[in-house]
Each structure stands twice: as structure tokens, then as C-alpha cells.
Design an enzyme around this catalytic site. Structure first.
Site, short mmCIF file in Angstrom:
data_model
loop_
_atom_site.label_atom_id
_atom_site.label_comp_id
_atom_site.label_asym_id
_atom_site.label_seq_id
_atom_site.Cartn_x
_atom_site.Cartn_y
_atom_site.Cartn_z
N ASN A 41 -14.35 -28.24 -0.40
CA ASN A 41 -14.28 -28.75 -1.77
C ASN A 41 -15.55 -28.37 -2.54
O ASN A 41 -16.65 -28.38 -1.99
CB ASN A 41 -14.05 -30.26 -1.78
CG ASN A 41 -15.04 -31.05 -0.98
OD1 ASN A 41 -15.51 -30.60 0.07
ND2 ASN A 41 -15.37 -32.24 -1.43
N GLU A 43 -17.43 -29.45 -5.98
CA GLU A 43 -17.47 -30.42 -7.08
C GLU A 43 -18.28 -29.88 -8.25
O GLU A 43 -19.11 -29.00 -8.10
CB GLU A 43 -18.09 -31.74 -6.59
CG GLU A 43 -17.21 -32.45 -5.59
CD GLU A 43 -17.78 -33.78 -5.14
OE1 GLU A 43 -17.05 -34.52 -4.50
OE2 GLU A 43 -18.98 -34.06 -5.43
N CYS A 52 -10.32 -28.49 -4.89
CA CYS A 52 -10.10 -28.95 -3.52
C CYS A 52 -10.27 -27.80 -2.52
O CYS A 52 -10.04 -26.63 -2.85
CB CYS A 52 -8.69 -29.50 -3.38
SG CYS A 52 -8.30 -30.89 -4.44
N GLU A 54 -8.40 -26.99 -0.07
CA GLU A 54 -7.16 -26.28 0.21
C GLU A 54 -6.95 -25.13 -0.78
O GLU A 54 -6.56 -24.03 -0.41
CB GLU A 54 -5.96 -27.25 0.12
CG GLU A 54 -5.97 -28.36 1.14
CD GLU A 54 -6.68 -29.61 0.64
OE1 GLU A 54 -7.67 -29.50 -0.14
OE2 GLU A 54 -6.25 -30.71 1.02
N CYS A 85 -3.88 -33.42 -1.74
CA CYS A 85 -3.47 -34.07 -2.99
C CYS A 85 -2.20 -33.42 -3.51
O CYS A 85 -1.76 -32.37 -3.03
CB CYS A 85 -4.60 -34.00 -4.02
SG CYS A 85 -4.79 -32.39 -4.78
N CYS A 88 -2.55 -29.73 -4.66
CA CYS A 88 -2.62 -28.76 -3.55
C CYS A 88 -1.26 -28.61 -2.87
O CYS A 88 -0.92 -27.51 -2.44
CB CYS A 88 -3.69 -29.18 -2.55
SG CYS A 88 -5.35 -28.93 -3.19
ZN LIG Z 1 -6.13 -31.02 -3.59
#
Ligand SMILES: [Zn+2]
Length: 126
Positions: A41, A43, A52, A54, A85, A88
Site C-alpha cells: 500500500n 499512502e 492499495c 493489490e 476492499c 480491488c
Molecule cells: Zn483495495
């Protein structure tokens, strides 16, 4: 079967850029051709721009012309299994909705799901 992928996802957490949440996620994405792509990830201070792990791994693979995925292993610092999430799930299902999603706590503690079971009704243009 996925031992290497699972251990690689645990290692990939070290690539996380998560100064705000301190919540690291590491991903190892296996293509149908047997190549592994890594993601973590990333940020941003404008939180909604965070990407993310993924999708980081998937974008790396796709831009390397690898668009069919066999499995993705996802590890995090959480004591719970970290599911992908919704964004993703949609993103991955665009390319391989029959792939395995492996949620990893440790090398010996993991769960395997089919993406289409986690996300049965993806958005499609047609
Ligand atoms: Zn995600």
C-alpha cells in the site's frame, strides 16, 4: 501449493509507504505464466489518493503485459485476515475473476477464497 506466494506476501509488507495509518499491506500476485509481482500500500497525505497493495501489484503486472492472474496473497499487520476492499475486488475481477485470493496471517495461517465468491456481481460495461 502457494507456500512461496504466501511467504513473499509477508516480505512485501516492507515496501509499504504507510506513514499515516501505520497499517502495512503486502501482496504477491501470481500470473498464469508463473511470474510473481509485488505490491504494497502507498499512502498519500490526501488520504483518498492512497493506493492499495493489490492494485499496485496488478498495475505493475498489467503494464508488463501480464493480464491473467492465478492467485494473489495478501498479508497485513492486522491480527485479523485482511480482505481486499471493494475497489480491488472490482479491479482484479476485470482481469481474472476465477483467481484465488489468499488471506495471510503467517506462513501457516491463511485462508483461500475464489475471487468470484468474494465479488460475485462485478460491474461490466456489457
Ligand atoms: Zn483495495
Amino acid at each position: 501449493m502457494y507456500e512461496k506466494l504466501i511467504s513473499e506476501s509477508l516480505k512485501a509488507k516492507r515496501f509499504s509507504h504507510s506513514p499515516y495509518s501505520k497499517f502495512r499491506v503486502g501482496v504477491a500476485l501470481l500470473t498464469n505464466k508463473g511470474k510473481i509481482y509485488y505490491g504494497a500500500n502507498v499512502e498519500c497525505s490526501s488520504y483518498s489518493l492512497t493506493i492499495c497493495a493489490e492494485r499496485v501489484a496488478a498495475v505493475k503486472a498489467i503494464t508488463d503485459r501480464q493480464k491473467k492472474f492465478k492467485a494473489v496473497a495478501i498479508s497485513s499487520d492486522s491480527s485479523e485476515f485482511a480482505f481486499p476492499c471493494g475497489a480491488c475486488r472490482q479491479f482484479l475481477s476485470e482481469f481474472s475473476d476465477n483467481m484465488d485470493v489468499i488471506l495471510v496471517k503467517s506462513k501457516t495461517k491463511y485462508q483461500i477464497y475464489k475471487l468470484q465468491n468474494l465479488f460475485p456481481h462485478k460491474f461490466k460495461l456489457k
